[in-house]
Design an enzyme around this catalytic site. Sequence first.
Site, PDB file in Angstrom:
ATOM      1  N   SER A 241       0.846  -1.190   0.000  1.00  0.00           N
ATOM      2  CA  SER A 241       0.000   0.000   0.000  1.00  0.00           C
ATOM      3  C   SER A 241       0.887   1.249   0.000  1.00  0.00           C
ATOM      4  O   SER A 241       1.732   1.391  -0.881  1.00  0.00           O
ATOM      5  CB  SER A 241      -0.971  -0.047   1.179  1.00  0.00           C
ATOM      6  OG  SER A 241      -1.959   0.944   1.069  1.00  0.00           O
ATOM      7  N   ASP A 355      -8.734  -4.042  -6.736  1.00  0.00           N
ATOM      8  CA  ASP A 355      -8.418  -3.168  -5.610  1.00  0.00           C
ATOM      9  C   ASP A 355      -9.405  -1.996  -5.579  1.00  0.00           C
ATOM     10  O   ASP A 355      -9.473  -1.216  -6.530  1.00  0.00           O
ATOM     11  CB  ASP A 355      -6.989  -2.653  -5.741  1.00  0.00           C
ATOM     12  CG  ASP A 355      -6.477  -1.974  -4.483  1.00  0.00           C
ATOM     13  OD1 ASP A 355      -7.299  -1.443  -3.704  1.00  0.00           O
ATOM     14  OD2 ASP A 355      -5.256  -1.962  -4.279  1.00  0.00           O
ATOM     15  N   HIS A 390      -7.153  -5.066  -2.239  1.00  0.00           N
ATOM     16  CA  HIS A 390      -6.018  -4.348  -1.686  1.00  0.00           C
ATOM     17  C   HIS A 390      -5.203  -5.192  -0.714  1.00  0.00           C
ATOM     18  O   HIS A 390      -4.049  -4.862  -0.435  1.00  0.00           O
ATOM     19  CB  HIS A 390      -6.522  -3.086  -0.965  1.00  0.00           C
ATOM     20  CG  HIS A 390      -5.468  -2.068  -0.702  1.00  0.00           C
ATOM     21  ND1 HIS A 390      -4.863  -1.343  -1.708  1.00  0.00           N
ATOM     22  CD2 HIS A 390      -4.906  -1.637   0.467  1.00  0.00           C
ATOM     23  CE1 HIS A 390      -3.973  -0.514  -1.182  1.00  0.00           C
ATOM     24  NE2 HIS A 390      -3.977  -0.676   0.140  1.00  0.00           N
TER      25      HIS A 390
END
Length: 452
Positions: A241, A355, A390
């Site tokens: 991330s 995502d 994600h």
Amino acid sequence: MNTTASLHVTPPEALQPTPIRIAAAGFAPGESVRIGSRLVDDAGVTWAAHGDFVADSNGAIDLDSAPSEQGTYAGIDPTGLFWSMLPSPLADRNFMIQATERSHKMGVPHFDPVKTINVELTAHTGNTLRARATVRLTRLVDGIELLPVRDGRLRGTVLRWKDRSRPRGAIMSLTGSGGGVEMGYAPLLASLGYDVLSLAYFAYEDLPRGIASIPLEYFEEGFQWMQRELRPTRIAIQGASRGGELTLVLASYLPEYVKGAIAIVPMYTSSAGWDPAQGVAGPSWTFRGQDIPFAPSNNLRSLVDMKRLGDEAPYGYPATPGYRADLDRPEVRANAALPVELAGGPLLLISGKDDQMWPCSWGSDRVVDRLRAKGFAHPYRHLALDDTGHLTPTPNTVTSLSRAVFHSLANVFLACGGSPAGTALASRKTWDAMVEHYRIVFGEPAIKGQPS
């Protein structure tokens, strides 16, 4: 318990990502058998899963080939009893929102990150317990010391091999927007034979609360500390991330230190700075007194709006459309794209195609386009994962609540995307790609025979 039936786990104890085979025997042909899994985490929460199976003509059930007819998962899935565990009582979003443990806010069991996880397996016919077994999932192998790092302004944790008789590769592991020290991947990477520095850079001890104007010189000091204290053959970095973004930033701006990098669900630019109290503004990173160019967040909602919309949506607020609108502008592509072609070693990018937090797969494609156009001198790969969002956990991890997280600093329910089953399936591809990447960067692992 009827002792004619049996449950077999192979191996009964192994590093967590190791493929685990579960099989049962001693039942009547065609008999209906419920095989369940259960663990109790460090916060006292019970997590459990089960599948209903039909014994074959030999009275046996092998989860590698036998489908679960119904349960917390269905179909053929050797890892179903691990990833489909749910907390008791049955979880909804309130379990994550009301949680006091950060792990629970992420939808996973709360454990000491280096503790062995004991999973109890049972086989029932009707209400009768017929067999039981236990599998122990090791997070950190013997021979590694866990030490705090508080040297000058550096803060973090090092997982260091006690045997210093020969050099080994070292990895800097970086957290995402939740801050603190990264301990999801770090113990497992150390268990492969590498020294690992989990370097905190915000929301930890006396470090800044948010990601705003953080100097890359801080990480440069971290690399120098690794060179001095660990004496590695090479240094690699990885993060997920915002940590994936930072990984590409450091690979681009400090290639003299970084000889390999894994960017997990990253972006192709630097992002605007973020502070949990003040929201989004200014640069995230600086270098030699200058701002690292970044994509302004013109299309992202305020934290107040994100919270409201996240509370209304079934799986939290999806931030990807706003990010995509910001990142797809010509001026952003021209001025804020990271100079990844300057990296000093092999690159692996891992993304989830679904995502919902930001468009990492699309962004990773932009990175690959740039590497190709610039004639990048080192190996590179983009592993884009189907039915994955994600979150990119390691194998044999709970993913039943992976569609969303309750962000521990922003207090916002955020959509992640993907499906629990898809995320679990992709975790094997992710881990195998990571292990192979570090073999390319460092050569064979320091410990032979570790699972890949």
